[in-house]
Write a protein that holds these residues in place. Structure first.
Motif, mmCIF file in Angstrom:
data_model
loop_
_atom_site.group_PDB
_atom_site.id
_atom_site.type_symbol
_atom_site.label_atom_id
_atom_site.label_comp_id
_atom_site.label_asym_id
_atom_site.label_seq_id
_atom_site.Cartn_x
_atom_site.Cartn_y
_atom_site.Cartn_z
ATOM 1 N N LEU A 54 0.825 -1.205 0.000
ATOM 2 C CA LEU A 54 0.000 0.000 0.000
ATOM 3 C C LEU A 54 0.860 1.255 0.000
ATOM 4 C CD1 LEU A 54 -2.749 -1.071 2.563
ATOM 5 C CD2 LEU A 54 -2.952 -0.963 0.074
ATOM 6 N N ARG A 55 1.981 1.203 0.688
ATOM 7 C CA ARG A 55 2.892 2.354 0.714
ATOM 8 C C ARG A 55 3.470 2.618 -0.674
ATOM 9 N NH1 ARG A 55 4.111 6.612 3.828
ATOM 10 N NH2 ARG A 55 3.689 5.283 5.643
ATOM 11 N N MET A 56 3.692 1.570 -1.454
ATOM 12 C CA MET A 56 4.243 1.749 -2.793
ATOM 13 C C MET A 56 3.295 2.548 -3.684
ATOM 14 S SD MET A 56 7.214 0.458 -2.747
ATOM 15 C CE MET A 56 7.551 0.540 -4.488
ATOM 16 N N GLY A 57 1.999 2.461 -3.415
ATOM 17 C CA GLY A 57 1.050 3.227 -4.195
ATOM 18 C C GLY A 57 1.149 4.720 -3.962
ATOM 19 N N ASN A 58 1.799 5.134 -2.876
ATOM 20 C CA ASN A 58 1.945 6.551 -2.549
ATOM 21 C C ASN A 58 3.366 7.053 -2.763
ATOM 22 O OD1 ASN A 58 -0.764 6.795 -1.708
ATOM 23 N ND2 ASN A 58 -0.263 5.931 0.290
ATOM 24 N N VAL A 59 4.120 6.372 -3.616
ATOM 25 C CA VAL A 59 5.509 6.764 -3.839
ATOM 26 C C VAL A 59 5.599 8.180 -4.400
ATOM 27 C CG1 VAL A 59 7.467 6.324 -5.367
ATOM 28 C CG2 VAL A 59 6.530 4.471 -4.015
ATOM 29 N N LEU A 60 4.657 8.547 -5.271
ATOM 30 C CA LEU A 60 4.695 9.877 -5.874
ATOM 31 C C LEU A 60 3.858 10.887 -5.095
ATOM 32 C CD1 LEU A 60 4.548 9.119 -9.703
ATOM 33 C CD2 LEU A 60 6.525 9.401 -8.212
ATOM 34 N N GLU A 61 3.430 10.526 -3.909
ATOM 35 C CA GLU A 61 2.682 11.449 -3.064
ATOM 36 C C GLU A 61 3.427 11.615 -1.744
ATOM 37 O OE1 GLU A 61 -1.406 10.562 -2.583
ATOM 38 O OE2 GLU A 61 -1.767 10.252 -4.731
ATOM 39 N N ASN A 62 3.885 12.803 -1.467
ATOM 40 C CA ASN A 62 4.663 13.066 -0.261
ATOM 41 C C ASN A 62 3.917 13.911 0.766
ATOM 42 O OD1 ASN A 62 7.050 13.325 -2.707
ATOM 43 N ND2 ASN A 62 7.273 11.772 -1.136
ATOM 44 N N GLY A 63 2.684 14.245 0.487
ATOM 45 C CA GLY A 63 1.939 15.082 1.415
ATOM 46 C C GLY A 63 2.084 16.549 1.087
ATOM 47 N N PHE A 64 1.050 17.130 0.494
ATOM 48 C CA PHE A 64 1.136 18.511 0.039
ATOM 49 C C PHE A 64 1.338 19.484 1.191
ATOM 50 C CE2 PHE A 64 -1.490 22.361 -0.201
ATOM 51 C CZ PHE A 64 -0.745 23.092 -1.113
ATOM 52 N N GLU A 65 0.511 19.374 2.217
ATOM 53 C CA GLU A 65 0.497 20.385 3.274
ATOM 54 C C GLU A 65 1.845 20.487 3.987
ATOM 55 O OE1 GLU A 65 -2.372 19.626 6.289
ATOM 56 O OE2 GLU A 65 -2.478 21.712 6.937
ATOM 57 N N GLN A 66 2.413 19.347 4.323
ATOM 58 C CA GLN A 66 3.674 19.344 5.064
ATOM 59 C C GLN A 66 4.786 20.022 4.273
ATOM 60 O OE1 GLN A 66 5.239 15.430 5.712
ATOM 61 N NE2 GLN A 66 6.655 16.085 7.315
ATOM 62 N N ILE A 67 4.904 19.688 3.000
ATOM 63 C CA ILE A 67 5.983 20.243 2.180
ATOM 64 C C ILE A 67 5.710 21.710 1.839
ATOM 65 C CG2 ILE A 67 7.165 20.038 -0.046
ATOM 66 C CD1 ILE A 67 6.717 17.036 0.131
ATOM 67 N N TYR A 68 4.465 22.028 1.546
ATOM 68 C CA TYR A 68 4.131 23.406 1.168
ATOM 69 C C TYR A 68 4.433 24.387 2.298
ATOM 70 C CZ TYR A 68 1.361 27.377 -0.424
ATOM 71 O OH TYR A 68 0.956 28.628 -0.813
ATOM 72 N N LEU A 69 4.237 23.959 3.545
ATOM 73 C CA LEU A 69 4.449 24.849 4.680
ATOM 74 C C LEU A 69 5.926 25.133 4.928
ATOM 75 C CD1 LEU A 69 1.772 23.387 7.111
ATOM 76 C CD2 LEU A 69 1.705 25.623 5.979
ATOM 77 N N LEU A 70 6.810 24.258 4.460
ATOM 78 C CA LEU A 70 8.250 24.466 4.628
ATOM 79 C C LEU A 70 8.943 24.886 3.344
ATOM 80 C CD1 LEU A 70 9.207 21.461 6.953
ATOM 81 C CD2 LEU A 70 8.836 23.845 7.594
ATOM 82 N N LEU A 71 8.170 24.987 2.260
ATOM 83 C CA LEU A 71 8.738 25.357 0.970
ATOM 84 C C LEU A 71 8.975 26.868 0.900
ATOM 85 C CD1 LEU A 71 9.415 24.583 -2.003
ATOM 86 C CD2 LEU A 71 6.996 24.960 -2.509
ATOM 87 N N ASN A 72 10.138 27.257 0.379
ATOM 88 C CA ASN A 72 10.447 28.671 0.158
ATOM 89 C C ASN A 72 11.412 28.764 -1.026
ATOM 90 O OD1 ASN A 72 13.306 28.611 1.241
ATOM 91 N ND2 ASN A 72 12.208 28.044 3.113
ATOM 92 N N PRO A 73 11.611 29.951 -1.566
ATOM 93 C CA PRO A 73 12.472 30.086 -2.753
ATOM 94 C C PRO A 73 13.898 29.588 -2.550
ATOM 95 C CG PRO A 73 11.166 32.075 -2.443
ATOM 96 C CD PRO A 73 10.950 31.233 -1.221
ATOM 97 N N LEU A 74 14.384 29.562 -1.315
ATOM 98 C CA LEU A 74 15.767 29.157 -1.074
ATOM 99 C C LEU A 74 15.951 27.638 -1.100
ATOM 100 C CD1 LEU A 74 16.695 31.691 1.766
ATOM 101 C CD2 LEU A 74 17.289 31.809 -0.668
ATOM 102 N N ASN A 75 14.909 26.881 -0.781
ATOM 103 C CA ASN A 75 15.050 25.419 -0.780
ATOM 104 C C ASN A 75 14.195 24.752 -1.863
ATOM 105 O OD1 ASN A 75 12.405 25.459 0.183
ATOM 106 N ND2 ASN A 75 12.994 25.012 2.297
ATOM 107 N N ARG A 76 13.660 25.546 -2.795
ATOM 108 C CA ARG A 76 12.743 25.009 -3.799
ATOM 109 C C ARG A 76 13.391 23.931 -4.658
ATOM 110 N NH1 ARG A 76 11.477 25.795 -9.133
ATOM 111 N NH2 ARG A 76 9.280 25.395 -9.664
ATOM 112 N N GLU A 77 14.681 24.020 -4.920
ATOM 113 C CA GLU A 77 15.345 23.063 -5.808
ATOM 114 C C GLU A 77 15.295 21.639 -5.268
ATOM 115 O OE1 GLU A 77 19.860 23.041 -5.402
ATOM 116 O OE2 GLU A 77 19.364 25.113 -4.873
ATOM 117 N N VAL A 78 15.117 21.464 -3.961
ATOM 118 C CA VAL A 78 14.992 20.123 -3.387
ATOM 119 C C VAL A 78 13.617 19.891 -2.781
ATOM 120 C CG1 VAL A 78 17.463 19.994 -2.878
ATOM 121 C CG2 VAL A 78 15.890 20.842 -1.127
#
Length: 317
Positions: free
Chosen positions: A241-265
């Motif tokens: 079941l986890r393999m089915g979510n390989v391309l899903e990392n959780g939008f909310e968690q990543i979006y809240l820590l995303l900024n222009p300085l770390n966008r490349e990763v």
């Protein structure tokens, strides 16, 4: 004395299967309990699937869904030829790999450790404490991360400055983004993930441990030769079941820590879909990206289930 012949009772054939109507009538209350779940998936999961047609149209809100121009696989061609595609794929796969390596085994290890606790009140207290983070909003978790790791008065950086004379830009550094995500995930969901494994451990036959003790097996050998093999089927199913979510990392968690300085990763498919679909209004293009993720997820689930059955493990079906 006259003997009475036994009644001629016909045994049902081993290949006999009752009709569908007869099974429905016999287990009608069980099917009635199943009805709300079926209606939920039908109304909210299967009926909206017609929306994937947006991926093959140039959808314009003013012209409507059916009157929008049909463009076929044009959005997929644009997406795959986009220079950002490989960046998104790399970031998504690396985060998923880290989750599989560090997060997936964590609930298993924690459940085994909890199972070894013999003091009931201490065990229940620990379980309650590790369940609590699951109910904390990801917005609160991101705020806590910011408070602890900011260079402007954050306790972590203050300690670093006291002992090393320098501070680290955790929130802006690309090198620290992925470790922050993994630590957040483990802290928030590890305790909740132990519930399934603790239920599987409760079904392990106690006599196996008693026999192992008689044979001189210590705790580690009991865990390795009895505990882990007993819950291996549960581990395999959850891994599939986890393999089915390989391309899903959780939008909310990543979006809240995303900024222009770390966008490349930090930029992954989930945040890219939000940016293109909501902020830029490219509804058809973002639907194509989401459909691509879904197809890859289905392929990975079917493939991992096939491999599990191939190696003699119990799969999903």
């Amino acid at each position: 004395m006259k003997q009475v012949a036994a009644p001629n009772l016909k045994r049902p054939s081993p290949h006999y299967r009752p009709s569908v109507l007869r099974r429905l009538k016999k287990d009608k209350w069980l099917y009635l309990l199943l009805l709300p779940g079926l209606l939920y998936f039908l109304l909210f999961k299967y009926v909206p699937m017609w929306g994937v047609l947006l991926a093959f149209k140039n959808y314009q809100p003013f012209t409507g869904f059916w009157n929008s121009e049909w463009v076929g696989v044009e959005h997929f061609r644009i997406f795959f030829s986009n220079p950002e595609f490989f960046m998104l794929l790399r970031n998504t796969l690396i985060l998923s790999f880290y989750n599989l390596v560090f997060f997936f085994p964590a609930p298993i290890i924690l459940a085994i450790l909890l199972n070894e606790i013999r003091v009931a009140i201490f065990k229940r207290t620990v379980q309650t404490l590790i369940y609590v983070p699951h109910f904390i909003s990801m917005v609160i978790v991101a705020s806590m991360t910011y408070v602890f790791l900011t260079t402007e008065g954050g306790p972590v950086n203050e300690l670093l400055y006291t002992y090393t004379g320098r501070k680290i830009e955790f929130l802006a550094s690309p090198d620290w983004f992925r470790p922050m995500i993994i630590v957040q995930t483990i802290w928030k969901e590890c305790g909740w993930g132990t519930i399934i494994f603790l239920a599987a451990l409760a079904a392990v036959d106690v006599e196996q441990y008693e026999a192992a003790i008689m044979d001189g097996a210590n705790r580690w050998k009991q865990i390795w030769h009895i505990t882990l093999p007993s819950i291996s089927s549960t581990i395999i199913i959850l891994l599939i079941l986890r393999m089915g979510n390989v391309l899903e990392n959780g939008f909310e968690q990543i979006y809240l820590l995303l900024n222009p300085l770390n966008r490349e990763v930090a930029e992954v498919f989930d945040t890219y879909v939000y940016m293109m679909g909501i902020t830029q209004g490219a509804f058809s293009y973002s639907t194509a990206v989401g459909l691509f993720k879904a197809i890859i997820g289905v392929i990975l689930v079917l493939g991992s289930n096939y491999l599990a059955k191939k190696f003699g493990q119990s799969g999903l079906y």
